[in-house]
Design a protein around this motif. Structure first.
Motif, mmCIF file in Angstrom:
data_model
loop_
_atom_site.group_PDB
_atom_site.id
_atom_site.type_symbol
_atom_site.label_atom_id
_atom_site.label_comp_id
_atom_site.label_asym_id
_atom_site.label_seq_id
_atom_site.Cartn_x
_atom_site.Cartn_y
_atom_site.Cartn_z
ATOM 1 N N SER A 62 -0.846 6.124 2.622
ATOM 2 C CA SER A 62 0.383 5.726 3.327
ATOM 3 C C SER A 62 0.963 6.907 3.979
ATOM 4 C CB SER A 62 1.457 5.119 2.399
ATOM 5 O OG SER A 62 2.020 6.115 1.518
ATOM 6 N N ALA A 65 0.826 -1.207 -0.069
ATOM 7 C CA ALA A 65 -0.132 -0.102 0.191
ATOM 8 C C ALA A 65 0.863 1.186 0.011
ATOM 9 C CB ALA A 65 -1.054 0.129 1.212
ATOM 10 N N GLY A 66 1.270 1.763 -1.286
ATOM 11 C CA GLY A 66 1.800 2.832 -1.203
ATOM 12 C C GLY A 66 3.260 2.470 -0.776
ATOM 13 N N GLU A 106 -2.111 5.439 -7.970
ATOM 14 C CA GLU A 106 -0.958 5.985 -7.277
ATOM 15 C C GLU A 106 -1.185 7.175 -6.362
ATOM 16 O OE1 GLU A 106 3.704 7.825 -8.511
ATOM 17 O OE2 GLU A 106 2.119 7.398 -9.946
ATOM 18 N N LEU A 126 -5.742 1.015 -3.604
ATOM 19 C CA LEU A 126 -4.560 0.250 -3.820
ATOM 20 C C LEU A 126 -3.953 0.530 -5.303
ATOM 21 C CD1 LEU A 126 -4.773 -2.833 -1.411
ATOM 22 C CD2 LEU A 126 -3.500 -0.663 -1.380
ATOM 23 N N ASN A 143 -2.971 5.934 -3.256
ATOM 24 C CA ASN A 143 -2.051 5.207 -2.494
ATOM 25 C C ASN A 143 -1.185 6.008 -1.727
ATOM 26 O OD1 ASN A 143 -1.669 2.235 -2.110
ATOM 27 N ND2 ASN A 143 -1.267 2.022 -4.282
ATOM 28 N N ARG A 144 -0.509 7.157 -2.241
ATOM 29 C CA ARG A 144 0.472 7.666 -1.517
ATOM 30 C C ARG A 144 -0.232 8.474 -0.436
ATOM 31 N NH1 ARG A 144 5.011 11.874 -4.075
ATOM 32 N NH2 ARG A 144 5.833 12.578 -2.065
#
Length: 352
Positions: free
Chosen positions: A217, A74-75, A210, A207, A213-214
């Motif tokens: 996290s 995850a990230g 991008e 997930l 995701n970032r």
């Protein structure tokens, strides 16, 4: 905590690349690692070694899995799933692993010990965070399940520096054991629950994106630093300077310029010339919101402009993905709440 980590057959739910292990030697030698690719590729992770305790001939029938291993991402976070049928010991060998590991027990219990410190027993009501230093051991009971979220040392230290607004003298040192039901852990607990649901969903919502995701996290690491006890906790609790509106203007200009890119809070703070804590204060004081909600609003406004100006062939999904919304349904809900109409209504007007 009632963490549900597996399906009825004992395997981790969708979202994990899995290895089902029936041979004790395969588990203890680590020869199953290639089955988990493309996750946990860094050679440091091979310093994790397992051994089965109390081996008894015939304890498991040949058709039974001794253990199930799962891996995902995850990230910046590497996520591991472990389900052991027999009592087992995990040891960090060699020069260790520089990263930190947040561990969630779903079933059974484990004993955590590291060199020079008292051992702790961890069950589903307790959380564990530790660093992969040599001579760190986790000894699990039989029929035990857990998820381990590995957080890169550089990422965690970078977020800590961003929160403090100054470089840190050394890496954070966490008190390893905490209770999940503490009120100050509500945000961290929620984010872990979101990750568990996401990893188990047939169709993940963030997930595969991008930017999302970032952001996730990023948020989880900040929540971990703000809610768990470590050697910088007192500094984080001190009152912080509330920056002038000029900082707010620079922050918003950076967000507008990067609405189609992954945006991390420390990047916004650096562009604004302040710490992440100061960034949070100024958005709360002058905009009555949070930086993350502001980022979402700027993305929605950019998506609205794209919908209005694009040709009739544009799709809702394409616009949602372009601006960091991996779930079109969620994008629609946010859009309608912000503007009082759905994105499909805008598209229909364009086509008419």
């Amino acid at each position: 905590m009632d963490w549900i980590l597996t399906d009825k057959d004992g395997s981790p739910r969708s979202g994990f690349k899995t290895a089902s292990i029936r041979d004790l030697q395969e588990l203890e030698s680590g020869s199953y690692w290639p089955q988990l690719r493309p996750y946990f590729l860094r050679p440091e992770y091979h310093r994790i070694r397992y051994s089965i305790l109390g081996k008894t001939a015939g304890q498991l029938a040949p058709e039974n899995d001794v253990s199930i291993r799962g891996a995902s991402k995850a990230g910046e976070l590497e996520v591991a799933f472990v389900a052991d049928q027999l009592a087992a010991k995990m040891s960090i060998t060699g020069i260790g692993i520089p990263d930190y590991c947040l561990t969630i027990v779903g079933k059974g219990a484990l004993t955590f010990s590291e060199k020079g410190r008292a051992a702790h027993t961890i069950d589903p009501n307790l959380g564990l965070i530790y660093r992969g230093i040599p001579e760190t051991d986790l000894t699990s009971t039989g029929a035990q399940e857990r998820v381990a979220i590995w957080i890169p040392q550089a990422s965690l230290t970078q977020r800590l520096s961003a929160l403090l607004g100054t470089p840190v003298a050394g890496d954070p040192e966490f008190y390893p054991v905490f209770q999940w039901d503490k009120e100050n852990l509500m945000v961290l607990r929620h984010l872990v629950n979101v990750l568990m649901v996401e990893l188990q969903a047939p169709t993940p919502t963030f997930l595969g994106n991008e930017a999302a995701n970032r952001s996730f996290s990023d948020l989880l690491i900040y929540a971990l630093l703000r809610s768990l006890t470590h050697n910088y906790s007192n500094q984080l609790e001190r009152p912080n300077f509330a920056p002038a509106p000029g900082v707010l203007r620079r922050a918003e200009a950076y967000i507008r310029a990067n609405v189609e890119e992954p945006i991390a809070l420390h990047d916004v703070a650096a562009a604004a010339g302040c710490s992440v804590r100061s960034l949070q204060i100024v958005f709360r004081k002058f905009r009555e919101t949070t930086p993350l909600l502001a980022i979402r609003q700027f993305r929605l406004e950019a998506a609205r402009e794209a919908l209005r100006s694009s040709d009739s062939a544009v799709t809702l999904t394409a616009v949602a993905l372009r601006f960091g919304f991996s779930n079109p349904g969620r994008f629609t809900r946010f859009y309608k709440a912000a503007f009082g109409e759905s994105p499909l209504q805008v598209i229909s007007r364009r086509r008419a």
